[in-house]
Design a protein around this motif. Structure first.
Motif, short mmCIF file in Angstrom:
data_model
loop_
_atom_site.label_atom_id
_atom_site.label_comp_id
_atom_site.label_asym_id
_atom_site.label_seq_id
_atom_site.Cartn_x
_atom_site.Cartn_y
_atom_site.Cartn_z
N ASP A 30 15.49 54.76 42.29
CA ASP A 30 15.67 53.49 41.58
C ASP A 30 17.12 53.22 41.19
N LEU A 31 18.06 53.94 41.80
CA LEU A 31 19.47 53.72 41.48
C LEU A 31 19.93 52.35 41.98
N LYS A 32 20.55 51.58 41.11
CA LYS A 32 21.13 50.30 41.51
C LYS A 32 22.58 50.45 41.89
N GLY A 33 23.32 51.25 41.13
CA GLY A 33 24.73 51.44 41.43
C GLY A 33 25.45 52.17 40.30
N TYR A 34 26.74 51.94 40.24
CA TYR A 34 27.59 52.63 39.27
C TYR A 34 28.46 51.59 38.55
N ILE A 35 28.83 51.93 37.34
CA ILE A 35 29.73 51.07 36.57
C ILE A 35 31.00 51.85 36.28
N ILE A 36 32.11 51.29 36.72
CA ILE A 36 33.43 51.87 36.42
C ILE A 36 33.91 51.26 35.11
N HIS A 37 34.14 52.10 34.14
CA HIS A 37 34.60 51.65 32.83
C HIS A 37 36.08 51.99 32.66
N TYR A 38 36.80 51.14 31.97
CA TYR A 38 38.16 51.50 31.58
C TYR A 38 38.52 50.79 30.28
N ARG A 39 39.47 51.37 29.59
CA ARG A 39 39.88 50.85 28.29
C ARG A 39 41.35 51.17 28.06
N GLU A 40 41.97 50.42 27.18
CA GLU A 40 43.33 50.73 26.77
C GLU A 40 43.33 52.07 26.03
N THR A 41 44.43 52.78 26.10
CA THR A 41 44.46 54.15 25.59
C THR A 41 44.23 54.23 24.08
N THR A 42 44.44 53.13 23.36
CA THR A 42 44.25 53.13 21.91
C THR A 42 42.90 52.56 21.49
N SER A 43 42.08 52.16 22.46
CA SER A 43 40.79 51.54 22.13
C SER A 43 39.72 52.62 21.93
N PRO A 44 38.90 52.50 20.89
CA PRO A 44 37.84 53.48 20.67
C PRO A 44 36.64 53.29 21.61
N GLN A 45 36.47 52.09 22.15
CA GLN A 45 35.31 51.79 22.98
C GLN A 45 35.75 51.31 24.37
N TRP A 46 34.85 51.48 25.35
CA TRP A 46 35.11 50.94 26.68
C TRP A 46 35.19 49.43 26.61
N GLN A 47 36.23 48.86 27.20
CA GLN A 47 36.48 47.42 27.10
C GLN A 47 36.16 46.65 28.38
N TYR A 48 36.42 47.25 29.52
CA TYR A 48 36.30 46.54 30.79
C TYR A 48 35.42 47.34 31.74
N SER A 49 34.80 46.64 32.68
CA SER A 49 33.93 47.35 33.62
C SER A 49 33.85 46.61 34.95
N VAL A 50 33.55 47.39 35.99
CA VAL A 50 33.35 46.86 37.34
C VAL A 50 32.09 47.53 37.90
N PHE A 51 31.16 46.73 38.40
CA PHE A 51 29.96 47.27 39.02
C PHE A 51 30.17 47.46 40.52
N VAL A 52 29.69 48.60 41.04
CA VAL A 52 29.70 48.84 42.48
C VAL A 52 28.30 49.30 42.89
N ASP A 53 27.91 49.03 44.14
CA ASP A 53 26.54 49.32 44.55
C ASP A 53 26.32 50.82 44.75
N LYS A 54 25.06 51.18 44.98
CA LYS A 54 24.66 52.59 45.03
C LYS A 54 25.23 53.34 46.23
N ASN A 55 25.70 52.63 47.23
CA ASN A 55 26.27 53.28 48.40
C ASN A 55 27.76 53.58 48.25
N THR A 56 28.33 53.20 47.13
CA THR A 56 29.75 53.40 46.87
C THR A 56 29.97 54.66 46.05
#
Length: 355
Positions: free
Chosen positions: A291-317
């Motif tokens: 049932d895997l849909k894919g993966y989420i790449i998270h990134y944030r500024e180095t001073t941020s406590p939480q993940w701010q930005y994300s990019v979804f890629v499919d399960k074959n990536t």
């Protein structure tokens, strides 16, 4: 425990934990644990004869674990859930030490430990009344990391990205998603200043673990003989517990455990590259699940406590380049997501792509 092993063990004592295990349908050896502790004390830690009701510390945490078990046991989850009552906390975290060592010896795959210790008080000794805020304590990196890991972190970063810190971020994430009226507060400490809780023995062995608790403590009710002095009532009695607040923090635990237990495993062997390049690159091992849909790449500024930005890629990536995102200016992670939107805890890179 043998008499004298600790100054808080005045005679031979059995350390007995109580566990309820809800076996996962797909990953039975993968565990998310909710714990409370089943002991109490008053002013004299060696006084085991006088009344020590322990209503908030920590009948509230145990009531939460029992209630979470009642609700979640009605459903099936892919990974296992453990509802734990740990003993000997006030005497030296003995119940947690025993269970953590058992888990390590038997090769349990513990995704995380949610230690609930005092989740019932809304009126702090500071005069603040707050029935919506709560604290999530987490340490930055595991104490089991190697000297090599510490040296590499000086060059590559990640001092706020250990497994316990990622678990804390996950609790924060699901709370904001499903209970937006609550105010989760990330506390960058293992525990309160100079104090300890039952997540620590798990952290000591490298497992992810956090403490969930009230935002404003009332020290007049903690570890106190039952008495009234100068108009102040001392003692950890049930009148000091707000049941609705305990229900809300129990719900925080339930949605966190359900989210973890329904989600795919976190990606493994995550690597990052992009040194002296205009773009950051990441790679990871594929997750084999239907049932895997894919993966989420998270990134944030180095001073941020939480993940701010994300990019979804499919399960074959299993490799991706974030064009125009300079590796120096951000921190990165990967999570897995299934077709129903259940997302794993974020995995921080543990290797470097050199090509």
């Amino acid at each position: 425990m043998k008499k004298g092993e600790s100054e808080r063990i005045p005679e031979d004592t059995y350390i007995v934990n109580v566990l309820a295990i809800q076996r996962g349908t797909k990953y039975p050896n993968r565990y998310i644990i909710m714990s409370g502790d089943i002991d109490s004390r008053i002013s004299d830690v060696l006084n085991y004869k006088d009344d020590a009701p322990g209503a908030n510390d920590n009948a509230s945490g145990m009531a939460g674990a029992i209630e979470a078990a009642r609700i979640l046991s009605k459903y099936d989850f892919e990974c296992s859930i453990i509802y734990a009552g740990l003993s000997g906390e006030e005497q030296g975290l003995y119940g947690g030490k025993f269970l953590a060592q058992k888990a390590k010896d038997e090769g349990w795959n513990i995704v995380g430990v949610l230690n609930n210790d005092m989740i019932g008080n809304i009126e702090g000794v500071d005069g603040v009344i707050d029935n919506r805020s709560f604290r999530i304590f987490s340490e930055p990196v595991p104490p089991t990391e190697s000297e090599r890991d510490r040296r590499l972190r000086r060059f590559f970063g990640g001092e706020n990205d250990g497994n316990s810190r990622q678990l804390a971020r996950y609790v924060h994430y699901v709370t904001e998603k499903y209970m937006p009226y609550m105010n989760p507060i990330m506390i960058y400490r293992l525990d309160r200043f100079g104090r300890g809780g039952h997540h620590r023995p798990f952290n000591d062995l490298g497992f992810a673990g956090v403490r969930i608790m009230e935002a404003h403590e009332n020290y007049n009710r903690q570890h106190q003989d039952l008495r009234t002095e100068d108009g102040i009532e001392y003692g950890d009695v049930v009148e000091g517990v707000n049941f609705e607040y305990t229900r809300l923090l129990t719900a925080v635990n339930a949605i966190t455990m359900a989210s973890v237990a329904l989600a795919p495993p976190s990606p493994e062997n995550v690597k990052i590259g992009g040194i002296v390049e205009p773009s950051a690159k990441l790679s990871w091992d594929a997750i084999e699940t239907d049932d895997l849909k894919g993966y989420i790449i998270h990134y944030r500024e180095t001073t941020s406590p939480q993940w701010q930005y994300s990019v979804f890629v499919d399960k074959n990536t299993t490799a991706y380049t974030l064009k125009g995102i300079v590796i120096d200016n951000y921190l990165f992670g990967i999570s897995a997501v299934d077709e129903e939107g259940n997302q794993s805890i974020v995995s921080y890179p543990d290797g470097i792509i050199r090509d």
